[in-house]
Design an enzyme around this catalytic site. Sequence first.
Site, PDB file in Angstrom:
ATOM      1  N   PHE A 124      12.774   4.656  -2.122  1.00  0.00           N
ATOM      2  CA  PHE A 124      12.405   3.284  -1.762  1.00  0.00           C
ATOM      3  C   PHE A 124      13.220   2.853  -0.547  1.00  0.00           C
ATOM      4  O   PHE A 124      14.405   2.561  -0.640  1.00  0.00           O
ATOM      5  CB  PHE A 124      12.679   2.353  -2.948  1.00  0.00           C
ATOM      6  CG  PHE A 124      12.182   0.950  -2.747  1.00  0.00           C
ATOM      7  CD1 PHE A 124      10.828   0.669  -2.798  1.00  0.00           C
ATOM      8  CD2 PHE A 124      13.067  -0.086  -2.523  1.00  0.00           C
ATOM      9  CE1 PHE A 124      10.362  -0.631  -2.630  1.00  0.00           C
ATOM     10  CE2 PHE A 124      12.615  -1.386  -2.342  1.00  0.00           C
ATOM     11  CZ  PHE A 124      11.253  -1.657  -2.400  1.00  0.00           C
ATOM     12  N   VAL A 148       9.714  -6.433   3.966  1.00  0.00           N
ATOM     13  CA  VAL A 148       9.108  -7.633   3.388  1.00  0.00           C
ATOM     14  C   VAL A 148      10.094  -8.772   3.596  1.00  0.00           C
ATOM     15  O   VAL A 148      11.221  -8.724   3.107  1.00  0.00           O
ATOM     16  CB  VAL A 148       8.798  -7.446   1.888  1.00  0.00           C
ATOM     17  CG1 VAL A 148       8.007  -8.647   1.366  1.00  0.00           C
ATOM     18  CG2 VAL A 148       8.021  -6.160   1.653  1.00  0.00           C
ATOM     19  N   GLU A 184       0.808  -1.223   0.000  1.00  0.00           N
ATOM     20  CA  GLU A 184       0.000   0.000   0.000  1.00  0.00           C
ATOM     21  C   GLU A 184       0.842   1.274   0.000  1.00  0.00           C
ATOM     22  O   GLU A 184       0.295   2.378  -0.102  1.00  0.00           O
ATOM     23  CB  GLU A 184      -0.934   0.015   1.216  1.00  0.00           C
ATOM     24  CG  GLU A 184      -2.059  -1.011   1.181  1.00  0.00           C
ATOM     25  CD  GLU A 184      -1.602  -2.438   1.442  1.00  0.00           C
ATOM     26  OE1 GLU A 184      -2.177  -3.355   0.827  1.00  0.00           O
ATOM     27  OE2 GLU A 184      -0.666  -2.640   2.256  1.00  0.00           O
ATOM     28  N   ARG A 188      19.580  -4.612   9.679  1.00  0.00           N
ATOM     29  CA  ARG A 188      19.570  -3.448   8.789  1.00  0.00           C
ATOM     30  C   ARG A 188      18.640  -2.341   9.271  1.00  0.00           C
ATOM     31  O   ARG A 188      18.430  -1.356   8.574  1.00  0.00           O
ATOM     32  CB  ARG A 188      19.168  -3.902   7.377  1.00  0.00           C
ATOM     33  CG  ARG A 188      20.241  -4.748   6.713  1.00  0.00           C
ATOM     34  CD  ARG A 188      19.692  -5.593   5.571  1.00  0.00           C
ATOM     35  NE  ARG A 188      20.772  -6.314   4.889  1.00  0.00           N
ATOM     36  CZ  ARG A 188      21.359  -7.422   5.368  1.00  0.00           C
ATOM     37  NH1 ARG A 188      20.959  -7.940   6.531  1.00  0.00           N
ATOM     38  NH2 ARG A 188      22.330  -8.010   4.696  1.00  0.00           N
ATOM     39  N   HIS A 243       4.114 -14.946  -2.365  1.00  0.00           N
ATOM     40  CA  HIS A 243       3.558 -13.661  -1.933  1.00  0.00           C
ATOM     41  C   HIS A 243       4.660 -12.608  -1.803  1.00  0.00           C
ATOM     42  O   HIS A 243       4.453 -11.433  -2.120  1.00  0.00           O
ATOM     43  CB  HIS A 243       2.837 -13.845  -0.590  1.00  0.00           C
ATOM     44  CG  HIS A 243       2.167 -12.603  -0.093  1.00  0.00           C
ATOM     45  ND1 HIS A 243       1.071 -12.040  -0.712  1.00  0.00           N
ATOM     46  CD2 HIS A 243       2.447 -11.792   0.976  1.00  0.00           C
ATOM     47  CE1 HIS A 243       0.699 -10.959  -0.057  1.00  0.00           C
ATOM     48  NE2 HIS A 243       1.518 -10.780   0.962  1.00  0.00           N
TER      49      HIS A 243
END
Length: 211
Positions: free
Chosen positions: A144, A112, A89, A158, A119
């Site tokens: 990004f 992610v 989103e 990270r 997915h």
Amino acid sequence: MQAQLSAVSRRAGVTGRSSRAPVRRAVVVQAKKYEGTLMAEPGMKFGVVVARFNSLVTKALLEGAMEDFEKRGVKPENVDVAWVPGSFELPMVAKMMAKSGKYDAVVGIGAVIMGSTKHFDAVVGGAVSGCMHASTDSGVPVIFGVLTTDTLEQALDRSGGKIGNKGGEAAFTAVEMATLMRQLRSNGCAALADVGPIYSADSDPNNFPSA
């Protein structure tokens, strides 16, 4: 005999002199250079869109981004943060914020982590292409700042762990791109941002006065 050999050598292009490569002269190109700066200009505003999914990671990334913004002269009140359900989103909200004309750059923050299904690929692909199009469609840098890792441990490394904080890197990139675009535009070297009308209650056709 020696004379005959000399004649043959001359016809074959062979001489007793050693061949040398041609000397190349350095060419100095006199071009005007534009670069972003490490510090934000006074009054610059930034938007940050953060995915709530994997919030253990994304909250740490947001902290890193806010710390870096402050180091670069951006006041906390000049940073607006919007939370979305997940990284998929991010692009839609980032694009709307970019097209508002209110921000010099927008940062998308998410995490992610690879699972056992495809997915992961769908979410990452959508987030990457979506943020890229949000940037190119609006003319405002959309950075990004989404981690794409195999494990939670890699993501934590990270987001303030032993590898640093990618949220801070995203904020730094936002400042550098924002200052670069301002330079280019002030010198007529880049088009203005493609901003749209700002929503307000008065502009909403569905906003009917109560009886």
